[in-house]
Design a protein around this motif. Structure first.
Motif, PDB file in Angstrom:
ATOM      1  N   GLY A 368      18.545 -11.997  21.415  1.00  0.00           N
ATOM      2  CA  GLY A 368      17.939 -11.728  20.114  1.00  0.00           C
ATOM      3  C   GLY A 368      16.939 -10.599  20.148  1.00  0.00           C
ATOM      4  N   ASP A 369      16.233 -10.467  21.260  1.00  0.00           N
ATOM      5  CA  ASP A 369      15.233  -9.411  21.382  1.00  0.00           C
ATOM      6  C   ASP A 369      15.870  -8.057  21.649  1.00  0.00           C
ATOM      7  OD1 ASP A 369      12.338 -10.887  21.640  1.00  0.00           O
ATOM      8  OD2 ASP A 369      13.954 -12.130  22.433  1.00  0.00           O
ATOM      9  N   ARG A 370      17.013  -8.041  22.325  1.00  0.00           N
ATOM     10  CA  ARG A 370      17.694  -6.777  22.616  1.00  0.00           C
ATOM     11  C   ARG A 370      18.618  -6.335  21.495  1.00  0.00           C
ATOM     12  NH1 ARG A 370      19.871  -9.050  26.994  1.00  0.00           N
ATOM     13  NH2 ARG A 370      21.853  -8.083  26.483  1.00  0.00           N
ATOM     14  N   LEU A 371      19.328  -7.291  20.896  1.00  0.00           N
ATOM     15  CA  LEU A 371      20.390  -6.941  19.950  1.00  0.00           C
ATOM     16  C   LEU A 371      20.046  -7.274  18.509  1.00  0.00           C
ATOM     17  CD1 LEU A 371      23.434  -8.202  22.054  1.00  0.00           C
ATOM     18  CD2 LEU A 371      22.556  -5.887  21.869  1.00  0.00           C
ATOM     19  N   GLY A 372      19.003  -8.067  18.295  1.00  0.00           N
ATOM     20  CA  GLY A 372      18.635  -8.481  16.936  1.00  0.00           C
ATOM     21  C   GLY A 372      18.834  -9.973  16.757  1.00  0.00           C
ATOM     22  N   LYS A 373      17.824 -10.645  16.246  1.00  0.00           N
ATOM     23  CA  LYS A 373      17.872 -12.104  16.121  1.00  0.00           C
ATOM     24  C   LYS A 373      18.996 -12.565  15.189  1.00  0.00           C
ATOM     25  CE  LYS A 373      12.904 -12.481  17.043  1.00  0.00           C
ATOM     26  NZ  LYS A 373      13.133 -12.403  18.485  1.00  0.00           N
ATOM     27  N   GLU A 374      19.323 -11.727  14.204  1.00  0.00           N
ATOM     28  CA  GLU A 374      20.369 -12.103  13.262  1.00  0.00           C
ATOM     29  C   GLU A 374      21.775 -12.002  13.882  1.00  0.00           C
ATOM     30  OE1 GLU A 374      19.686  -7.865  13.405  1.00  0.00           O
ATOM     31  OE2 GLU A 374      18.278  -9.479  12.828  1.00  0.00           O
ATOM     32  N   LYS A 375      21.880 -11.428  15.090  1.00  0.00           N
ATOM     33  CA  LYS A 375      23.189 -11.235  15.720  1.00  0.00           C
ATOM     34  C   LYS A 375      23.456 -12.216  16.867  1.00  0.00           C
ATOM     35  CE  LYS A 375      23.136  -6.243  14.826  1.00  0.00           C
ATOM     36  NZ  LYS A 375      23.168  -4.897  15.452  1.00  0.00           N
ATOM     37  N   LYS A 376      22.547 -13.140  17.127  1.00  0.00           N
ATOM     38  CA  LYS A 376      22.714 -14.017  18.295  1.00  0.00           C
ATOM     39  C   LYS A 376      24.008 -14.814  18.226  1.00  0.00           C
ATOM     40  CE  LYS A 376      18.598 -15.824  17.708  1.00  0.00           C
ATOM     41  NZ  LYS A 376      17.359 -16.619  17.882  1.00  0.00           N
ATOM     42  N   ASP A 377      24.263 -15.489  17.100  1.00  0.00           N
ATOM     43  CA  ASP A 377      25.484 -16.294  16.987  1.00  0.00           C
ATOM     44  C   ASP A 377      26.724 -15.417  16.902  1.00  0.00           C
ATOM     45  OD1 ASP A 377      23.825 -18.466  17.020  1.00  0.00           O
ATOM     46  OD2 ASP A 377      23.871 -18.796  14.852  1.00  0.00           O
ATOM     47  N   LEU A 378      26.573 -14.250  16.304  1.00  0.00           N
ATOM     48  CA  LEU A 378      27.686 -13.305  16.204  1.00  0.00           C
ATOM     49  C   LEU A 378      28.173 -12.929  17.609  1.00  0.00           C
ATOM     50  CD1 LEU A 378      27.815 -10.194  13.898  1.00  0.00           C
ATOM     51  CD2 LEU A 378      28.008  -9.866  16.349  1.00  0.00           C
ATOM     52  N   PHE A 379      27.245 -12.657  18.517  1.00  0.00           N
ATOM     53  CA  PHE A 379      27.654 -12.294  19.868  1.00  0.00           C
ATOM     54  C   PHE A 379      28.126 -13.503  20.668  1.00  0.00           C
ATOM     55  CE2 PHE A 379      25.692  -8.149  19.113  1.00  0.00           C
ATOM     56  CZ  PHE A 379      26.622  -7.332  19.739  1.00  0.00           C
ATOM     57  N   THR A 380      27.650 -14.688  20.348  1.00  0.00           N
ATOM     58  CA  THR A 380      28.217 -15.895  20.956  1.00  0.00           C
ATOM     59  C   THR A 380      29.710 -15.975  20.657  1.00  0.00           C
ATOM     60  OG1 THR A 380      26.194 -17.215  20.943  1.00  0.00           O
ATOM     61  CG2 THR A 380      28.263 -18.421  20.797  1.00  0.00           C
TER      62      THR A 380
END
Length: 574
Positions: A368-380
């Motif tokens: 979340g800190d590197r890619l954006g907190k809103e993208k965490k589940d997206l990258f999962t």
């Protein structure tokens, strides 16, 4: 609610497998990195331990893990939190005992979970018995480490200078003077982590003994630490060449000051990995059981990592970690993602039919800190949808972020923020410990961001993670070694697509990495429009859709940071 959600996902996705290619457990598995200090404290001292891990191994089965990789648990002064080992054959009392470790392995085998240990062969602690014997030039240990007389100072012959200009990974000179031995020793990391000398036969023999010791205790494999640093360039006359200045910084103490052409990625490294692979294979033949595996950590160019697979006659590691995706940041779009994936697949898949995906670990800020907190589940969703093995750093399954930390008498490491305690529930210290005082602080959001809460929320990070792990067991995903079983790519600048299929079913994973609404270009060119209809099977919290809704591949809108999984049965399957 949580159990209902999972049961429904199982029903929708199905779990049949029709793959024909042989797949070993590490080739499409799900590995989970446990940082033992921070996973579960069983005795109330504020530090995680082996009993805490053992008591909670069922959680890893709940979330679909194949195996757990444990960061170092060996006896250590903890100058580098376990990567400075003083006894390679024992457990540090902070974590427990050998009996506790044996109990952990027995429990893991009982529930069908692999245990992988960190293997740290590049260096030891300066408090290790081997180093003390080497200082004293005891028989067999004289050249166990890398020693050198150094150079004479031309201005003052009485002064000794380091053998070369090499700089350590943590900054400062890579050579330190030992007064007792009257020589310099090499340390590519801290001065308290002297480098072992693999040009010495006894060093080879000793490290094989270490591998055998832990194999005899039932481990399923090893993650090999710091592979690029095993060997350094040495001239024919026994001297060490200076490395050229890189031009990246004017600070001579910075690791970036030099181009590390003589201290990293030397050709001998692959040969050492082959030696360990051969040892593992011989152990397998002698003792039977499931395949033991070697994983490798190497932040190296792809052509170098390619060598770590070995060749047909001399194989090396089974799985060199793929860190390509670690270069992505908050500004990265779908085309950047495709390029990063291609960087691995164009070489490693074509040559070795092997892929693995890593987005986080104990040395890098959290996703979340590197890619954006809103993208965490997206990258999962993206990671689990790609062919091959996924490696999950503890906490990623619930969307744990970096936690602000301050220097204490225990630690003042620049990586502390990504190593904070796991969050189990909303009780004292997030259920990590019975103590209010933990070795690193618990995140302030632990009341709402924890395993217990997320089990009951349909689109929580945890349930999305579980749903994707269930997907990995479907026939379409299990067929990943079959020709044409997967495709991926950017469909526009922001939307990324992955297709997984076999003769019975097809899944399409769509993810919008951008902050704007996206109309996706038509994805179906079939004359039969029924073949263009799919069903929403898994959606993240940014999606307006519900599981079971129909989707037309020729008219799909993607909300900002929306990620979805679509499914259809093949028309010729009854």
């Amino acid at each position: 609610m949580g159990k209902f959600v999972l049961c429904y996902i199982v029903f929708v996705l199905g779990c049949a497998s029709f793959s024909t290619a042989t797949v070993n457990w590490w080739e499409d598995g799900s590995l989970y990195q446990i940082y033992p200090r921070s996973w579960k404290d069983s005795d109330g001292d504020g530090v995680g331990d082996l009993k805490g891990i053992t008591e909670n191994l069922e959680f890893l089965k709940e979330i679909g893990m194949t195996g757990a990789w444990l960061s170092p648990i060996f006896k250590s002064p903890m100058s580098d939190f376990g990567y400075d080992i003083s006894n390679f054959y024992n457990i540090d009392p902070l974590f427990g005992s050998l009996e506790d470790f044996d109990a952990l392995v027995a429990k893991a085998k009982k529930i069908g979970l692999k245990i992988i240990l960190d293997f740290v062969p590049n260096h030891s602690s300066d408090e290790c018995e081997w180093f003390q014997k080497s200082i004293n030039r005891e028989d067999g240990y004289d050249d166990f480490y890398v020693w050198d007389d150094g150079l004479q100072d031309p201005k003052n012959p009485a002064i000794k200078l380091p053998p070369s200009n090499w700089v350590s990974e943590f900054g400062g000179k890579a050579w330190s003077w030992n007064e007792k031995r009257q020589q310099f020793y090499l340390h590519q990391f801290q001065s308290k982590q002297p480098d072992l000398n693999f040009r010495n036969a006894k060093t080879h023999e000793t490290m094989l003994n270490v591998l055998e010791f832990w194999l005899n205790r039932g481990v399923d494999g090893f993650r090999i630490d710091a592979v690029p640093f095993f060997f350094e360039k040495i001239n024919e006359d026994g001297t060490y060449p200076d490395e050229p200045v890189s031009g990246q910084t004017t600070d001579p103490d910075s690791n970036k000051y030099l181009s590390h052409i003589y201290t990293r990625d030397q050709s001998e490294n692959a040969g050492l990995l082959m030696e360990w692979r051969n040892f593992i294979e011989e152990y397998q033949l002698k003792n039977g059981g499931e395949k033991r595996v070697l994983l490798a950590e190497a932040y190296s160019p792809i052509d170098v990592i390619d060598q770590y697979f070995g060749n047909d006659t001399h194989p090396a590691v089974h799985l060199p970690f793929n860190f390509n995706l670690m270069s992505l940041d908050k500004s990265s779009n779908a085309r950047d993602l495709e390029e990063s994936i291609n960087g691995w697949m164009d070489v490693m898949w074509k040559k070795h039919k092997s892929a693995n995906w890593v987005l986080g670990n104990h040395d890098n800020p959290r996703i979340g800190d590197r890619l954006g907190k809103e993208k965490k589940d997206l990258f999962t969703i993206i990671l689990a949808a790609l062919p091959g093995t996924t490696v999950t750093y503890y906490g990623e399954e619930i969307g744990l972020d970096n936690v602000p930390t301050q220097c204490t008498n225990i630690t003042c490491d620049f990586r502390d923020s990504e190593r904070t305690p796991f969050q189990w529930n909303d009780q004292v210290s997030a259920g990590f410990s019975d103590s209010n005082k933990t070795w690193l602080p618990v995140s302030e959001d632990y009341k709402t961001l924890n395993v217990k809460v997320q089990r009951g929320i349909e689109r929580s990070s945890l349930n999305i993670f579980k749903g994707m792990q269930i997907l990995k067991h479907t026939g379409a995903f299990k067929a990943f070694k079959n020709e044409g079983a997967w495709k991926y790519g950017a469909v526009n600048d922001q939307v990324f697509q992955i297709i997984r299929s076999n003769s019975r079913e097809e899944y399409r994973i769509l993810a919008n990495l951008g902050s704007d609404l996206e109309l996706v270009d038509p994805l179906c060119n079939s004359i039969d429009q029924n073949e263009c209809l799919m069903e929403y099977t898994l959606v993240n919290r940014n999606s307006p859709h519900r599981i079971g809704e129909k989707a037309n591949l020729n008219k799909i809108y993607m909300m900002p940071f929306e990620a979805v999984v679509l499914k259809r049965k093949m028309q010729n399957v009854i």
